[in-house]
Design an enzyme around this catalytic site. Structure first.
Site, PDB file in Angstrom:
ATOM      1  N   GLY A 221      53.829 -54.497 -41.700  1.00 21.23           N
ATOM      2  CA  GLY A 221      55.015 -54.383 -40.860  1.00 21.23           C
ATOM      3  C   GLY A 221      54.816 -55.003 -39.493  1.00 21.23           C
ATOM      4  O   GLY A 221      54.041 -55.947 -39.323  1.00 21.23           O
ATOM      5  N   SER A 222      55.473 -54.457 -38.504  1.00 21.47           N
ATOM      6  CA  SER A 222      55.463 -55.033 -37.161  1.00 21.47           C
ATOM      7  C   SER A 222      54.220 -54.625 -36.376  1.00 21.47           C
ATOM      8  O   SER A 222      53.594 -53.608 -36.651  1.00 21.47           O
ATOM      9  CB  SER A 222      56.714 -54.600 -36.393  1.00 21.47           C
ATOM     10  OG  SER A 222      56.615 -53.235 -36.038  1.00 21.47           O
ATOM     11  N   THR A 223      53.908 -55.422 -35.392  1.00 22.14           N
ATOM     12  CA  THR A 223      52.771 -55.127 -34.515  1.00 22.14           C
ATOM     13  C   THR A 223      53.007 -53.823 -33.758  1.00 22.14           C
ATOM     14  O   THR A 223      52.082 -53.014 -33.578  1.00 22.14           O
ATOM     15  CB  THR A 223      52.564 -56.275 -33.517  1.00 22.14           C
ATOM     16  OG1 THR A 223      52.335 -57.486 -34.247  1.00 22.14           O
ATOM     17  CG2 THR A 223      51.367 -56.013 -32.616  1.00 22.14           C
ATOM     18  N   VAL A 225      54.790 -51.090 -34.600  1.00 24.39           N
ATOM     19  CA  VAL A 225      54.559 -49.928 -35.454  1.00 24.39           C
ATOM     20  C   VAL A 225      53.094 -49.883 -35.890  1.00 24.39           C
ATOM     21  O   VAL A 225      52.521 -48.807 -36.059  1.00 24.39           O
ATOM     22  CB  VAL A 225      55.506 -49.941 -36.673  1.00 24.39           C
ATOM     23  CG1 VAL A 225      55.208 -48.772 -37.595  1.00 24.39           C
ATOM     24  CG2 VAL A 225      56.958 -49.877 -36.221  1.00 24.39           C
ATOM     25  N   GLU A 243      48.546 -55.244 -41.862  1.00 24.07           N
ATOM     26  CA  GLU A 243      49.049 -56.594 -42.134  1.00 24.07           C
ATOM     27  C   GLU A 243      50.292 -56.796 -41.280  1.00 24.07           C
ATOM     28  O   GLU A 243      51.362 -56.279 -41.601  1.00 24.07           O
ATOM     29  CB  GLU A 243      49.362 -56.757 -43.628  1.00 24.07           C
ATOM     30  CG  GLU A 243      48.154 -56.671 -44.533  1.00 24.07           C
ATOM     31  CD  GLU A 243      47.153 -57.778 -44.310  1.00 24.07           C
ATOM     32  OE1 GLU A 243      47.528 -58.815 -43.705  1.00 24.07           O
ATOM     33  OE2 GLU A 243      45.998 -57.630 -44.725  1.00 24.07           O
ATOM     34  N   CYS A 277      56.502 -63.193 -43.215  1.00 20.83           N
ATOM     35  CA  CYS A 277      55.503 -63.051 -42.144  1.00 20.83           C
ATOM     36  C   CYS A 277      54.641 -64.299 -41.969  1.00 20.83           C
ATOM     37  O   CYS A 277      54.112 -64.532 -40.892  1.00 20.83           O
ATOM     38  CB  CYS A 277      54.621 -61.827 -42.398  1.00 20.83           C
ATOM     39  SG  CYS A 277      53.720 -61.885 -43.950  1.00 20.83           S
TER      40      CYS A 277
END
Length: 533
Positions: A221-223, A225, A243, A277
């Protein structure tokens, strides 16, 4: 909030890899059936403690059942992916369903080999001993998938968790609601319900889940979170793989096959409406290359999506209104070379290419995660390397060139999760190549054997012998200490502690013996025939 306590913020993280944050409508989480996180984890831990996941036959059977789930429910999964992201069916099969099937097949093929204890080289001092490294399952692990590839990014890590003999709580994204519901409803019909529960929910449910103790957490997911996940994991000293994402640069020089390079870049950028991504985030090139690229890009876009791009069944849509608005905002004050058409009602943004992009503009300050491709001009390859190194380490780096010198320049002087030369995205499809980020683009990796290794503990085991010779060799370690013992210890540490590959030595002896035998045999055969004559 007390020390050690955490809670996920009530925000929407717009995509896999972006740091962008906007307010979320909390009604999203109410669409899911409520679960007790503690009950789910407790049930999985009881199942793991029973030992049922450890035998080879159980792991193999679960992997085959996971494959069967994908094969038998392909059309249903494709429909859900279309409802969530308007993914074309072919794209759903290639990048979601078949991708995981290939990962499963690779694990099935190598599972027995992976499970065997490793026998490393050993020192001469341990000649009479045995040394092995066992791959122990970690226990109960958590896999948290992402919405942009909800099947691939949820089930690919699960393959490694099953192969490694763990129980796994599966947490699909709450943003890809249709696909997540399919997994919740159908996966338990194929996989052991106690060992592999599917846990649905939004931010409150995920917050509760992260308060539980896991033996490993795998998050995509996002950096933003990702940092929260890492903090939650630290409360229990839980190792994790993150990741994340980042702005993956693409460099093109004048030696590249521009037509082929453009075709590959356009495909990789606009697949899944740019919500990938490892999609090429921006291009670095000279003005000369830019002009050639734009001509090829316009032609390529029409070949892919037709003259009426909006009506094409081959182009996806933004996942939701918030992501649509965020990407549209990035187009403000930018110079359009191609595209730029939008339709809020359909969450449609046409394939868009920007030129004369300033390095400090908004579109260059966050991962785009949409069908927008900026071009930043550089003087040469060295200038491009400097540009990349002044920013966060990307998840992927793409280089299009025929020059070996240029390839070496980027490989040796930049840091990224992975590098793909003269193509995009395709490095993640190679089973023998680990995939993962570095720095802000993530930590840890998976795919192929690395997926198995991610979810096991490498347990070192020394099996000492009672052999008298071996005991004599190590006797200087015992008191009373003396000058003589000290000299013997120095000798032991410098000579006897050197690793010896006994398998290799044995191979050399066998080859030498065979060679000698063939030589001697040949000599006597020749002599025999000479005597006959």
């Amino acid at each position: 909030m007390t020390d050690g306590e955490f809670i996920l913020p009530r925000v929407q993280y717009s995509h896999n890899g972006s740091n962008h944050v906007s307010v979320i409508d909390m009604e999203t989480s109410n669409n899911f059936e409520k679960h007790s996180a503690s009950d789910v984890v407790s049930q999985a831990r009881t199942a793991f403690n029973s030992g049922k996941t450890k035998p080879y036959e159980f792991r193999l059977g679960q992997l085959k059942n996971l494959r069967l789930f994908l094969v038998e429910n392909g059309p249903v999964i494709c429909k859900a992916l279309h409802d969530d992201l308007r993914k074309p069916e072919q794209e759903s099969y290639i990048l979601e369903i078949n991708f995981v099937i290939v990962e499963i097949d690779y694990a099935i093929k190598h599972l027995k080999e992976w499970m065997k204890p490793e026998v490393p080289e050993k020192p001469l001092l341990n000649f009479f001993d045995k040394i092995k490294v066992y791959s122990d399952p970690l226990g109960v692990v958590l896999v948290m998938g992402a919405w942009n590839y909800p099947v691939n990014l949820t089930l690919s890590p699960l393959v490694g968790a099953i192969a490694a003999g763990n129980c796994c709580v599966i947490k699909p994204s709450d943003q890809s609601t249709h696909t997540s519901q399919i997994m919740h409803d159908l996966l338990p019909k194929y996989l052991d319900k106690d060992c592999y529960p599917v846990y649905l929910g939004g931010i409150p449910e995920t917050t509760d889940l992260l308060k539980e103790r896991f033996d490993y957490i795998f998050y995509t997911g996002s950096t933003t979170v990702g940092k929260i996940i890492h903090k939650a994991a630290a409360n229990h000293l839980t190792p994790c793989t993150l990741e994340l994402g980042g702005k993956s640069p693409t460099f093109i020089d004048s030696t590249a096959d521009i037509e082929m390079a453009t075709k590959r870049i356009i495909w990789g950028k606009f697949t899944n409406c740019g919500q990938t991504c490892v999609a090429p985030d921006y291009i670095l090139c000279t003005q000369e290359v830019e002009e050639k690229f734009l001509k090829c890009a316009e032609k390529c876009i029409h070949e892919f999506y037709g003259n009426s791009i909006k009506q094409s069944e081959n182009l996806g849509r933004m996942v939701n209104e918030r992501s649509f608005i965020r990407v549209c905002n990035l187009l403000k004050n930018q110079k359009l070379a191609l595209g730029g058409n939008v339709d809020a009602g359909e969450l449609y943004i046409s394939p868009t290419i920007l030129v004369d992009v300033k390095p400090n503009s908004d579109v260059m300050n966050e991962e785009i995660f949409g069908p927008v491709l900026p071009i930043v001009r550089v003087k040469d390859a060295e200038d491009a390397v400097k540009f990349i190194n002044e920013r966060d380490k990307p998840l992927a780096l793409y280089i299009f060139t025929k020059s070996q010198k240029t390839k070496d320049l980027f490989i040796e002087n930049t840091s990224s999760g992975g590098v793909c030369i003269n193509d995009v995205l395709m490095h993640i499809t190679v089973d023998s190549l680990p995939f993962g980020g570095v720095g802000s683009s993530g930590m840890g990796s998976y795919h192929g054997k690395k997926s198995f290794d991610t979810f096991v503990h490498k347990k070192s085991v020394l099996l000492r012998s009672f052999n008298a010779i071996g005991e004599t060799a190590q006797s200087p370690r015992y008191p009373p200490y003396s000058e003589k013992n000290t000299k013997l210890l120095k000798f032991a540490t410098t000579m006897l502690s050197r690793s010896i590959n006994f398998t290799r030595i044995f191979s050399y002896v066998v080859v030498f013996a065979l060679g000698a035998g063939i030589t001697v045999g040949g000599f006597y055969v020749t002599k025999h025939f000479e005597q006959k004559e």
